[in-house]
Write a protein that holds these residues in place. Sequence first.
Motif, PDB file in Angstrom:
ATOM      1  N   GLN A 164       0.842  -1.188   0.000  1.00  0.00           N
ATOM      2  CA  GLN A 164       0.000   0.000   0.000  1.00  0.00           C
ATOM      3  C   GLN A 164       0.878   1.240   0.000  1.00  0.00           C
ATOM      4  OE1 GLN A 164      -2.755  -0.440   3.338  1.00  0.00           O
ATOM      5  NE2 GLN A 164      -4.282  -1.200   1.889  1.00  0.00           N
ATOM      6  N   ALA A 165       0.314   2.317  -0.438  1.00  0.00           N
ATOM      7  CA  ALA A 165       1.025   3.591  -0.445  1.00  0.00           C
ATOM      8  C   ALA A 165       1.547   3.892   0.954  1.00  0.00           C
ATOM      9  CB  ALA A 165       0.095   4.706  -0.915  1.00  0.00           C
ATOM     10  N   GLY A 166       2.781   4.365   0.992  1.00  0.00           N
ATOM     11  CA  GLY A 166       3.441   4.625   2.256  1.00  0.00           C
ATOM     12  C   GLY A 166       4.282   3.483   2.747  1.00  0.00           C
ATOM     13  N   GLY A 167       4.142   2.336   2.128  1.00  0.00           N
ATOM     14  CA  GLY A 167       4.889   1.155   2.539  1.00  0.00           C
ATOM     15  C   GLY A 167       6.303   1.135   1.997  1.00  0.00           C
ATOM     16  N   THR A 169      25.982  -8.207  -4.294  1.00  0.00           N
ATOM     17  CA  THR A 169      24.567  -7.882  -4.353  1.00  0.00           C
ATOM     18  C   THR A 169      24.351  -6.373  -4.315  1.00  0.00           C
ATOM     19  OG1 THR A 169      24.007  -9.954  -3.240  1.00  0.00           O
ATOM     20  CG2 THR A 169      22.317  -8.249  -3.257  1.00  0.00           C
ATOM     21  N   LEU A 170      23.426  -5.947  -5.147  1.00  0.00           N
ATOM     22  CA  LEU A 170      22.992  -4.557  -5.209  1.00  0.00           C
ATOM     23  C   LEU A 170      21.589  -4.475  -4.612  1.00  0.00           C
ATOM     24  CD1 LEU A 170      23.865  -1.765  -6.547  1.00  0.00           C
ATOM     25  CD2 LEU A 170      22.361  -2.439  -8.432  1.00  0.00           C
ATOM     26  N   TYR A 171      21.331  -3.393  -3.874  1.00  0.00           N
ATOM     27  CA  TYR A 171      20.045  -3.240  -3.223  1.00  0.00           C
ATOM     28  C   TYR A 171      19.386  -1.914  -3.606  1.00  0.00           C
ATOM     29  CZ  TYR A 171      21.973  -6.816  -0.115  1.00  0.00           C
ATOM     30  OH  TYR A 171      22.535  -7.961   0.383  1.00  0.00           O
ATOM     31  N   LEU A 172      18.077  -1.901  -3.469  1.00  0.00           N
ATOM     32  CA  LEU A 172      17.325  -0.654  -3.583  1.00  0.00           C
ATOM     33  C   LEU A 172      16.277  -0.661  -2.469  1.00  0.00           C
ATOM     34  CD1 LEU A 172      16.980   1.976  -5.229  1.00  0.00           C
ATOM     35  CD2 LEU A 172      15.113   0.816  -6.436  1.00  0.00           C
ATOM     36  N   GLN A 173      16.502   0.165  -1.465  1.00  0.00           N
ATOM     37  CA  GLN A 173      15.532   0.318  -0.395  1.00  0.00           C
ATOM     38  C   GLN A 173      14.538   1.390  -0.805  1.00  0.00           C
ATOM     39  OE1 GLN A 173      15.180  -1.365   2.652  1.00  0.00           O
ATOM     40  NE2 GLN A 173      13.268  -0.206   2.774  1.00  0.00           N
ATOM     41  N   MET A 174      13.274   1.025  -0.831  1.00  0.00           N
ATOM     42  CA  MET A 174      12.237   1.949  -1.284  1.00  0.00           C
ATOM     43  C   MET A 174      11.260   2.198  -0.131  1.00  0.00           C
ATOM     44  SD  MET A 174      11.519   0.449  -5.101  1.00  0.00           S
ATOM     45  CE  MET A 174      10.717  -1.021  -4.495  1.00  0.00           C
ATOM     46  N   ASN A 175      11.225   3.431   0.315  1.00  0.00           N
ATOM     47  CA  ASN A 175      10.329   3.832   1.403  1.00  0.00           C
ATOM     48  C   ASN A 175       9.304   4.834   0.902  1.00  0.00           C
ATOM     49  OD1 ASN A 175      11.911   2.295   3.207  1.00  0.00           O
ATOM     50  ND2 ASN A 175      13.237   4.046   3.638  1.00  0.00           N
ATOM     51  N   SER A 176       8.272   5.027   1.677  1.00  0.00           N
ATOM     52  CA  SER A 176       7.222   5.997   1.332  1.00  0.00           C
ATOM     53  C   SER A 176       6.749   5.804  -0.109  1.00  0.00           C
ATOM     54  CB  SER A 176       7.733   7.433   1.521  1.00  0.00           C
ATOM     55  OG  SER A 176       8.158   7.634   2.854  1.00  0.00           O
ATOM     56  N   LEU A 177       6.475   4.576  -0.449  1.00  0.00           N
ATOM     57  CA  LEU A 177       6.092   4.256  -1.827  1.00  0.00           C
ATOM     58  C   LEU A 177       4.787   4.919  -2.213  1.00  0.00           C
ATOM     59  CD1 LEU A 177       7.259   0.568  -1.858  1.00  0.00           C
ATOM     60  CD2 LEU A 177       7.931   2.291  -3.537  1.00  0.00           C
ATOM     61  N   THR A 185       4.675   2.321  -9.165  1.00  0.00           N
ATOM     62  CA  THR A 185       4.322   1.023  -9.738  1.00  0.00           C
ATOM     63  C   THR A 185       4.996   0.838 -11.085  1.00  0.00           C
ATOM     64  OG1 THR A 185       2.193   0.930  -8.602  1.00  0.00           O
ATOM     65  CG2 THR A 185       2.427  -0.376 -10.617  1.00  0.00           C
ATOM     66  N   ALA A 186       5.757  -0.244 -11.211  1.00  0.00           N
ATOM     67  CA  ALA A 186       6.511  -0.503 -12.437  1.00  0.00           C
ATOM     68  C   ALA A 186       7.253  -1.817 -12.294  1.00  0.00           C
ATOM     69  CB  ALA A 186       7.512   0.618 -12.709  1.00  0.00           C
ATOM     70  N   MET A 187       7.833  -2.251 -13.403  1.00  0.00           N
ATOM     71  CA  MET A 187       8.801  -3.341 -13.357  1.00  0.00           C
ATOM     72  C   MET A 187      10.155  -2.692 -13.103  1.00  0.00           C
ATOM     73  SD  MET A 187       8.975  -6.670 -13.720  1.00  0.00           S
ATOM     74  CE  MET A 187       7.785  -7.311 -14.918  1.00  0.00           C
ATOM     75  N   TYR A 188      10.870  -3.210 -12.139  1.00  0.00           N
ATOM     76  CA  TYR A 188      12.167  -2.654 -11.770  1.00  0.00           C
ATOM     77  C   TYR A 188      13.276  -3.582 -12.243  1.00  0.00           C
ATOM     78  CZ  TYR A 188      10.087   1.018  -8.950  1.00  0.00           C
ATOM     79  OH  TYR A 188       9.391   2.131  -8.537  1.00  0.00           O
ATOM     80  N   TYR A 189      14.266  -2.985 -12.872  1.00  0.00           N
ATOM     81  CA  TYR A 189      15.371  -3.739 -13.436  1.00  0.00           C
ATOM     82  C   TYR A 189      16.694  -3.283 -12.823  1.00  0.00           C
ATOM     83  CZ  TYR A 189      12.002  -4.769 -17.148  1.00  0.00           C
ATOM     84  OH  TYR A 189      10.900  -5.174 -17.869  1.00  0.00           O
ATOM     85  N   CYS A 190      17.528  -4.261 -12.560  1.00  0.00           N
ATOM     86  CA  CYS A 190      18.894  -4.002 -12.122  1.00  0.00           C
ATOM     87  C   CYS A 190      19.778  -3.984 -13.363  1.00  0.00           C
ATOM     88  CB  CYS A 190      19.308  -5.128 -11.178  1.00  0.00           C
ATOM     89  SG  CYS A 190      21.050  -5.238 -10.809  1.00  0.00           S
ATOM     90  N   ALA A 191      20.730  -3.066 -13.420  1.00  0.00           N
ATOM     91  CA  ALA A 191      21.531  -2.943 -14.632  1.00  0.00           C
ATOM     92  C   ALA A 191      22.986  -2.637 -14.343  1.00  0.00           C
ATOM     93  CB  ALA A 191      20.955  -1.839 -15.510  1.00  0.00           C
ATOM     94  N   ARG A 192      23.834  -3.184 -15.198  1.00  0.00           N
ATOM     95  CA  ARG A 192      25.223  -2.767 -15.260  1.00  0.00           C
ATOM     96  C   ARG A 192      25.363  -1.935 -16.510  1.00  0.00           C
ATOM     97  NH1 ARG A 192      30.458  -6.262 -16.895  1.00  0.00           N
ATOM     98  NH2 ARG A 192      30.038  -7.593 -15.106  1.00  0.00           N
ATOM     99  N   ASP A 193      25.717  -0.682 -16.340  1.00  0.00           N
ATOM    100  CA  ASP A 193      25.788   0.242 -17.464  1.00  0.00           C
ATOM    101  C   ASP A 193      27.182   0.217 -18.080  1.00  0.00           C
ATOM    102  OD1 ASP A 193      26.256   3.018 -18.724  1.00  0.00           O
ATOM    103  OD2 ASP A 193      24.107   2.946 -18.406  1.00  0.00           O
ATOM    104  N   LEU A 194      27.234   0.097 -19.394  1.00  0.00           N
ATOM    105  CA  LEU A 194      28.533   0.053 -20.069  1.00  0.00           C
ATOM    106  C   LEU A 194      28.852   1.354 -20.786  1.00  0.00           C
ATOM    107  CD1 LEU A 194      28.542  -3.564 -21.551  1.00  0.00           C
ATOM    108  CD2 LEU A 194      29.510  -2.739 -19.396  1.00  0.00           C
ATOM    109  N   SER A 195      27.924   2.297 -20.822  1.00  0.00           N
ATOM    110  CA  SER A 195      28.194   3.537 -21.545  1.00  0.00           C
ATOM    111  C   SER A 195      28.648   4.655 -20.613  1.00  0.00           C
ATOM    112  CB  SER A 195      26.938   3.981 -22.303  1.00  0.00           C
ATOM    113  OG  SER A 195      25.886   4.248 -21.386  1.00  0.00           O
ATOM    114  N   VAL A 251       2.101  -0.581  -6.188  1.00  0.00           N
ATOM    115  CA  VAL A 251       1.734   0.210  -5.018  1.00  0.00           C
ATOM    116  C   VAL A 251       0.286   0.652  -5.174  1.00  0.00           C
ATOM    117  CG1 VAL A 251       2.308   2.187  -3.573  1.00  0.00           C
ATOM    118  CG2 VAL A 251       4.113   1.025  -4.879  1.00  0.00           C
ATOM    119  N   SER A 252      -0.527   0.277  -4.228  1.00  0.00           N
ATOM    120  CA  SER A 252      -1.947   0.628  -4.287  1.00  0.00           C
ATOM    121  C   SER A 252      -2.244   1.804  -3.357  1.00  0.00           C
ATOM    122  CB  SER A 252      -2.802  -0.573  -3.893  1.00  0.00           C
ATOM    123  OG  SER A 252      -2.448  -1.018  -2.598  1.00  0.00           O
ATOM    124  N   SER A 253      -3.236   2.580  -3.758  1.00  0.00           N
ATOM    125  CA  SER A 253      -3.575   3.773  -2.965  1.00  0.00           C
ATOM    126  C   SER A 253      -4.570   3.446  -1.863  1.00  0.00           C
ATOM    127  CB  SER A 253      -4.154   4.850  -3.880  1.00  0.00           C
ATOM    128  OG  SER A 253      -5.273   4.345  -4.563  1.00  0.00           O
TER     129      SER A 253
END
Length: 126
Positions: free
Chosen positions: A13-16, A76-84, A89-99, A124-126
């Motif tokens: 839920q939103a805020g999570g 390992t790479l992390y993404l802590q997401m607060n106050s969502l 809302t999306a598909m999240y991708y981890c990336a190694r950038d070569l450019s 994330v739902s409202s």
Amino acid sequence: QVRLVESGGGSVQAGGSLRLSCAGSGYSENFCMGWFRQATGKEREAVAGINAGSSTSYADSVKGRFTISRDNAKNTLYLQMNSLKPEDTAMYYCARDLSTPARYPRCLPEGRSGYWGQGTQVTVSS
């Protein structure tokens, strides 16, 4: 074969909060690495990145809410997401950038050059 595997997505839920993880042979502390996302019907959007010098960059839309970090001992790479928000809302991708040069201050992979995984869905739902 270079491989990155994301995990940790889900529905909240939103805020999570959620914490995304990314591991695999494609992980490297010597490159610009980060996260980008793509919502249905929208363009890819860079979210956060960390360069080889451990400097971090964030999209304006997530500053103050998301934190990128890494554990080199665990590859390992992390993404802590607060106050969502529903707009996260999306598909999240981890990336190694070569450019982007490895120590360039602004490291924000957009999924245009390099390697990325299959993604993990965040809803994330409202």
